[in-house]
Design a protein around this motif. Structure first.
Motif, short mmCIF file in Angstrom:
data_model
loop_
_atom_site.label_atom_id
_atom_site.label_comp_id
_atom_site.label_asym_id
_atom_site.label_seq_id
_atom_site.Cartn_x
_atom_site.Cartn_y
_atom_site.Cartn_z
N ASP A 23 0.85 -1.20 0.00
CA ASP A 23 0.00 0.00 0.00
C ASP A 23 0.88 1.24 0.00
OD1 ASP A 23 -2.35 -1.48 0.05
OD2 ASP A 23 -2.30 -1.66 2.23
N ALA A 24 1.61 1.47 -1.08
CA ALA A 24 2.59 2.55 -1.16
C ALA A 24 1.96 3.92 -0.97
CB ALA A 24 3.34 2.48 -2.48
N ILE A 25 0.85 4.16 -1.64
CA ILE A 25 0.13 5.43 -1.51
C ILE A 25 -1.35 5.10 -1.34
CG2 ILE A 25 -0.54 7.60 -2.62
CD1 ILE A 25 2.09 7.52 -4.16
N GLN A 26 -1.93 5.64 -0.28
CA GLN A 26 -3.36 5.43 -0.04
C GLN A 26 -4.03 6.78 0.18
OE1 GLN A 26 -4.43 2.20 2.76
NE2 GLN A 26 -2.22 2.12 3.12
N ILE A 27 -5.16 6.96 -0.44
CA ILE A 27 -5.98 8.14 -0.22
C ILE A 27 -7.36 7.64 0.18
CG2 ILE A 27 -7.02 10.20 -1.25
CD1 ILE A 27 -4.59 10.27 -3.17
N ASN A 28 -7.77 8.01 1.38
CA ASN A 28 -9.04 7.53 1.94
C ASN A 28 -9.90 8.71 2.38
OD1 ASN A 28 -8.33 4.64 1.95
ND2 ASN A 28 -6.80 5.29 3.44
N THR A 29 -11.18 8.44 2.54
CA THR A 29 -12.07 9.44 3.10
C THR A 29 -12.25 9.17 4.59
OG1 THR A 29 -14.00 8.11 2.51
CG2 THR A 29 -13.33 9.83 0.95
N LEU A 30 -12.56 10.23 5.33
CA LEU A 30 -12.81 10.15 6.76
C LEU A 30 -14.26 10.52 7.05
CD1 LEU A 30 -9.64 12.09 7.99
CD2 LEU A 30 -9.96 9.61 7.92
N ASP A 31 -14.76 10.05 8.17
CA ASP A 31 -16.15 10.37 8.51
C ASP A 31 -16.29 11.70 9.24
OD1 ASP A 31 -15.12 9.71 10.96
OD2 ASP A 31 -16.57 8.14 11.41
N ARG A 32 -15.21 12.44 9.39
CA ARG A 32 -15.26 13.73 10.11
C ARG A 32 -16.02 14.80 9.36
NH1 ARG A 32 -10.37 16.96 13.07
NH2 ARG A 32 -11.69 18.57 13.91
N PRO A 33 -16.17 15.06 8.17
CA PRO A 33 -15.62 14.39 6.98
C PRO A 33 -14.26 14.98 6.58
CG PRO A 33 -17.19 16.03 6.27
CD PRO A 33 -17.16 16.08 7.79
N GLY A 34 -13.60 14.26 5.70
CA GLY A 34 -12.32 14.74 5.22
C GLY A 34 -11.56 13.67 4.47
N TRP A 35 -10.27 13.94 4.29
CA TRP A 35 -9.37 13.08 3.55
C TRP A 35 -8.24 12.60 4.45
CZ3 TRP A 35 -10.81 11.75 -1.18
CH2 TRP A 35 -11.62 12.62 -1.92
N GLU A 36 -7.72 11.42 4.15
CA GLU A 36 -6.49 10.94 4.77
C GLU A 36 -5.57 10.45 3.66
OE1 GLU A 36 -5.35 8.20 8.47
OE2 GLU A 36 -6.24 7.09 6.80
N VAL A 37 -4.32 10.88 3.72
CA VAL A 37 -3.31 10.46 2.77
C VAL A 37 -2.22 9.74 3.56
CG1 VAL A 37 -1.53 11.27 1.16
CG2 VAL A 37 -3.76 12.41 1.24
N GLU A 38 -1.89 8.52 3.14
CA GLU A 38 -0.82 7.78 3.78
C GLU A 38 0.16 7.32 2.71
OE1 GLU A 38 -1.28 5.05 7.36
OE2 GLU A 38 -0.94 3.63 5.72
N ASP A 70 6.89 5.34 11.75
CA ASP A 70 6.97 3.99 11.20
C ASP A 70 7.13 3.98 9.69
OD1 ASP A 70 6.60 2.97 13.82
OD2 ASP A 70 4.43 3.21 13.59
N GLN A 71 7.93 4.91 9.19
CA GLN A 71 8.22 5.04 7.76
C GLN A 71 6.97 5.30 6.92
OE1 GLN A 71 10.60 1.48 6.96
NE2 GLN A 71 12.42 2.74 7.23
N LYS A 72 6.05 6.07 7.51
CA LYS A 72 4.84 6.47 6.79
C LYS A 72 4.57 7.95 7.02
CE LYS A 72 2.36 2.09 6.75
NZ LYS A 72 2.74 1.67 5.46
N PHE A 73 4.29 8.65 5.95
CA PHE A 73 3.80 10.02 6.01
C PHE A 73 2.29 9.91 6.06
CE2 PHE A 73 1.73 13.42 3.67
CZ PHE A 73 2.28 14.56 4.22
N THR A 74 1.67 10.49 7.07
CA THR A 74 0.22 10.47 7.19
C THR A 74 -0.27 11.89 7.39
OG1 THR A 74 0.32 8.30 8.27
CG2 THR A 74 -1.74 9.52 8.47
N ALA A 75 -1.22 12.29 6.56
CA ALA A 75 -1.82 13.62 6.68
C ALA A 75 -3.33 13.47 6.50
CB ALA A 75 -1.25 14.56 5.63
N ALA A 76 -4.05 14.30 7.22
CA ALA A 76 -5.51 14.29 7.13
C ALA A 76 -5.99 15.73 7.13
CB ALA A 76 -6.11 13.51 8.29
N GLY A 77 -7.15 15.94 6.52
CA GLY A 77 -7.69 17.29 6.49
C GLY A 77 -9.14 17.31 6.06
N ASP A 78 -9.70 18.48 6.15
CA ASP A 78 -11.11 18.65 5.79
C ASP A 78 -11.34 18.38 4.30
OD1 ASP A 78 -11.08 21.25 4.20
OD2 ASP A 78 -10.22 21.99 6.07
N PRO A 79 -12.59 18.34 3.85
CA PRO A 79 -12.90 17.96 2.46
C PRO A 79 -12.25 18.83 1.38
CG PRO A 79 -14.89 17.85 3.77
CD PRO A 79 -13.84 18.48 4.64
#
Length: 99
Positions: A23-38, A70-79
Motif C-alpha cells: 500500500d505505497a500510496i493510499q488516499i481515503n475518506t474520513l467520517d469527520r468528513p475529510g481526507w487521509e493520505v498515507e 513507522d516510515q509512513k507520512f500520514t496527513a488528514a484534512g477537511d474535504p
C-alpha cells in the motif's frame, strides 16, 4: 507542475518491483468528513524521519494534521484539503532533496 502529475511521477520514480506492490500510496475518506493520505516513505531519503502528530484546526470545517511515523507520512484534512495534503508531502520531499 500540477500536484497530481508530480505524485504520479514520484510514484513511478520510486517503483522498484516490490515497494509499489504494497500500500505505497493510499488516499481515503474520513467520517469527520475529510481526507487521509498515507504514503510509505521506506524507499526514500526521509525514511528515518519522525514527526509527532501536529493538528492545525481553525474550525470544524477548516483543519489538517500531519505526522511521520513507522516510515509512513500520514496527513488528514477537511474535504477541501486533498491537494493541500499532497502538496505538504511534495514540499517535504523537495526540502529534503534540495539540502
Amino acid at each position: 507542475m500540477d500536484i497530481l502529475d508530480w505524485i504520479q511521477d514520484w510514484f513511478k520514480d520510486n517503483c522498484d518491483g516490490d515497494w509499489e506492490s504494497s500500500d505505497a500510496i493510499q488516499i481515503n475518506t474520513l467520517d469527520r468528513p475529510g481526507w487521509e493520505v498515507e504514503i510509505d516513505i521506506s524507499n526514500t531519503s526521509i525514511a528515518s524521519m519522525e514527526l509527532d502528530w501536529i493538528l492545525n484546526e481553525t474550525s470544524k470545517q477548516d483543519w489538517y494534521g500531519v505526522k511521520i511515523a513507522d516510515q509512513k507520512f500520514t496527513a488528514a484534512g477537511d474535504p477541501d484539503k486533498l491537494k493541500f495534503l499532497l502538496n505538504l508531502f511534495k514540499e517535504m520531499i523537495d526540502k529534503i532533496e534540495n539540502q
